[in-house]
Design a protein around this motif. Structure first.
Motif, PDB file in Angstrom:
ATOM      1  N   PHE A 146      23.974  29.987  10.781  1.00 12.45           N
ATOM      2  CA  PHE A 146      24.567  28.732  10.317  1.00 12.45           C
ATOM      3  C   PHE A 146      24.021  27.452  10.956  1.00 12.45           C
ATOM      4  CE2 PHE A 146      27.963  32.042   9.846  1.00 12.45           C
ATOM      5  CZ  PHE A 146      27.889  32.123   8.453  1.00 12.45           C
ATOM      6  N   CYS A 174      33.122  31.235  11.010  1.00 10.32           N
ATOM      7  CA  CYS A 174      31.904  30.412  11.098  1.00 10.32           C
ATOM      8  C   CYS A 174      31.364  30.041   9.715  1.00 10.32           C
ATOM      9  CB  CYS A 174      30.846  31.120  11.937  1.00 10.32           C
ATOM     10  SG  CYS A 174      31.325  31.307  13.673  1.00 10.32           S
ATOM     11  N   ARG A 175      31.520  30.941   8.741  1.00 10.43           N
ATOM     12  CA  ARG A 175      31.070  30.626   7.375  1.00 10.43           C
ATOM     13  C   ARG A 175      31.950  29.519   6.773  1.00 10.43           C
ATOM     14  NH1 ARG A 175      27.430  32.577   4.243  1.00 10.43           N
ATOM     15  NH2 ARG A 175      27.101  34.473   5.480  1.00 10.43           N
ATOM     16  N   ASP A 235      24.273  35.445  16.924  1.00  2.81           N
ATOM     17  CA  ASP A 235      24.199  35.888  15.519  1.00  2.81           C
ATOM     18  C   ASP A 235      24.708  34.790  14.582  1.00  2.81           C
ATOM     19  OD1 ASP A 235      23.177  38.312  16.266  1.00  2.81           O
ATOM     20  OD2 ASP A 235      25.065  39.424  16.061  1.00  2.81           O
ATOM     21  N   MET A 236      25.816  34.132  14.972  1.00  4.13           N
ATOM     22  CA  MET A 236      26.399  33.075  14.139  1.00  4.13           C
ATOM     23  C   MET A 236      25.489  31.842  14.092  1.00  4.13           C
ATOM     24  SD  MET A 236      29.117  34.427  12.894  1.00  4.13           S
ATOM     25  CE  MET A 236      28.200  35.970  12.945  1.00  4.13           C
ATOM     26  N   VAL A 239      27.745  25.934  14.919  1.00  2.00           N
ATOM     27  CA  VAL A 239      28.312  26.845  15.928  1.00  2.00           C
ATOM     28  C   VAL A 239      27.804  26.494  17.325  1.00  2.00           C
ATOM     29  CG1 VAL A 239      28.564  29.258  16.648  1.00  2.00           C
ATOM     30  CG2 VAL A 239      28.443  28.690  14.198  1.00  2.00           C
ATOM     31  N   LEU A 262      27.561  37.748  19.663  1.00  3.54           N
ATOM     32  CA  LEU A 262      28.200  37.276  18.428  1.00  3.54           C
ATOM     33  C   LEU A 262      27.837  35.818  18.159  1.00  3.54           C
ATOM     34  CD1 LEU A 262      31.835  38.729  18.648  1.00  3.54           C
ATOM     35  CD2 LEU A 262      30.229  39.117  16.778  1.00  3.54           C
ATOM     36  N   LYS A 277      33.793  41.395  13.964  1.00  2.00           N
ATOM     37  CA  LYS A 277      32.588  40.679  13.517  1.00  2.00           C
ATOM     38  C   LYS A 277      32.842  39.970  12.179  1.00  2.00           C
ATOM     39  CE  LYS A 277      29.603  44.154  14.016  1.00  2.00           C
ATOM     40  NZ  LYS A 277      28.304  44.880  14.065  1.00  2.00           N
ATOM     41  N   CYS A 326      34.911  36.879  12.801  1.00  2.00           N
ATOM     42  CA  CYS A 326      34.065  35.861  13.426  1.00  2.00           C
ATOM     43  C   CYS A 326      33.173  35.192  12.379  1.00  2.00           C
ATOM     44  CB  CYS A 326      33.232  36.505  14.531  1.00  2.00           C
ATOM     45  SG  CYS A 326      32.308  35.321  15.521  1.00  2.00           S
ATOM     46  N   GLU A 327      32.556  36.005  11.529  1.00  2.00           N
ATOM     47  CA  GLU A 327      31.677  35.438  10.505  1.00  2.00           C
ATOM     48  C   GLU A 327      32.464  34.642   9.474  1.00  2.00           C
ATOM     49  OE1 GLU A 327      28.289  36.607   7.182  1.00  2.00           O
ATOM     50  OE2 GLU A 327      28.609  37.963   8.872  1.00  2.00           O
TER      51      GLU A 327
END
Length: 394
Positions: free
Chosen positions: A207, A173-174, A202-203, A214, A199, A166, A169-170
């Motif tokens: 964002f 994406c961040r 959540d992203m 995303v 996931l 996780k 992944c974040e």
């Protein structure tokens, strides 16, 4: 934003399709698709090639000069520079795709995460790379995702392991958010897809509030995915974020059907190709009807679906280069779609896989098998190449 060019779409225009290919490259593509059209070679090739690579026979150079060169950009981002330039000369963008898969070591996952971030950094300083992409199995263990999807209890060590997935992944994406570079999360097998979807949502919540960053991927050869897309849109609308959608037909059909049969559950795959086509085209219509709330990438080699989306844009008086609409194809395939669409002013990008030759072999074998399994795909590619060879008098 551009107005609508009057030029009509002609997917048979080989002069535009192969404008950026030299005579030598065109001849190489001809022989490659001739070889791929042999089902025998496509079936025998993977085990033989893997055997040769594993025992150290010097065939890497042959692979790199042939099938790898046609379907991949290079072994590194730097090696992709020539492909990026060549695509851009035809007004087609590049989607850098680090195509190493099937690993299961934490150090490899960390390296892959860093490499995906390098593609985002590269895209941030190069407008010819409009979108980036990654697979969750590139940054996390398949068996762990499988256990999560099956709702099995994780051990404390597995809980910690998933926390790292996780975090990776974040982090990706961040970075995409900070650099203002959209990133797509690829779809995978049904028995790990629920975890990937969670996931991705959540992203998007984090964002996609103000602009599209995303995208999640919907495989329309699954009979439940059109309904999922519509439900996800309602969730996004209620939560106040833009839904990012990449729609594809799908890449794991034989594997999915075989597993369903062996394990005795209903196949998740559509009963017919026509059913997949209907849902795919309906997904295009649905996204177009909500273009302010959904940004979407039409990932397809299907001429009918490509033409439908082009016509929908015109019917709705939406600019060909609207930032919420992209067409995408794979490098080395369907140049007649990519370059004729871009020539008519649409947003188009090609997936450009890269990575060490041996690590990218599973991707290359899938492309070869995909070309023989999609009805008429290889013969279509060959026919267009032969038409252009005749036009050039080669």
């Amino acid at each position: 934003m551009d107005t609508f060019p009057k030029k009509s779409l002609n997917f048979d225009d080989t002069e535009v399709a192969f404008r950026n290919k030299s005579n030598t490259e065109l001849n190489s593509a001809y022989w490659l698709f001739k070889i791929i059209s042999s089902n025998f070679l496509t079936k025998v090739g993977p085990p033989v090639t893997n055997f040769f690579l594993n025992i150290g026979l010097p065939i890497k150079g042959i692979i790199k000069a042939t099938i790898f060169k046609h379907f991949c950009g290079g072994e590194t981002i730097a090696e992709c520079a020539e492909t990026i330039t060549q695509l851009h000369s035809g007004k087609v963008g590049t989607i850098l795709d680090y195509s190493v898969e099937g690993e299961d070591e934490e150090a490899v996952f960390d390296f892959t995460c860093d490499e995906i971030i390098r593609t985002i950094d590269q895209a941030a300083k190069d407008k010819r790379i409009p979108i980036t992409v990654f697979k969750v199995t590139g940054i996390g263990r398949f068996a762990l995702l499988e256990k999560l999807d099956a709702k099995q209890t994780l051990t404390p060590a597995e809980e910690a392991e998933y926390e790292k997935v996780k975090q990776r992944c974040e982090r990706i994406c961040r970075t995409a958010f900070d650099k203002k570079v959209p990133v797509m999360i690829d779809a995978e097998e049904t028995w790990i897809q629920k975890t990937i979807d969670e996931l991705a949502v959540d992203m998007m919540r984090l964002f996609n509030k103000e602009t599209i960053i995303v995208y999640n991927t919907y495989q329309m050869y699954r009979h439940d995915k059109l309904a999922d897309l519509k439900a996800d849109h309602l969730i996004a609308k209620a939560a106040g974020y833009i839904l990012g959608v990449k729609m594809v037909r799908g890449a794991y059909m034989e594997k999915e059907r075989k597993r369903a049969e062996e394990m005795g559950y209903p196949s998740p795959i559509q009963p017919t190709k026509e059913a997949s086509d209907i849902d795919y085209n309906e997904s295009l219509r649905y996204c177009m009807a909500h273009i302010d709330e959904i940004a979407f990438v039409c990932g397809t080699h299907n001429e009918e679906s490509s033409r439908l989306l082009a016509e929908l844009l015109d019917q709705n008086k939406i600019a060909h280069n609207h930032p919420h609409v992209y067409f995408a194809q794979l490098l080395g395939m369907s140049d007649n779609l990519s370059f004729n669409l871009s020539d008519a002013g649409y947003n188009v990008a090609k997936y450009v896989p890269y990575g060490p030759v041996k690590a990218v072999m599973p991707y290359l074998f899938r492309r070869a098998q995909e070309n023989t399994s999609i009805a008429g795909q290889t013969s279509r590619e060959l026919g267009l190449i032969m038409k252009e060879k005749k036009r050039r008098r080669l």
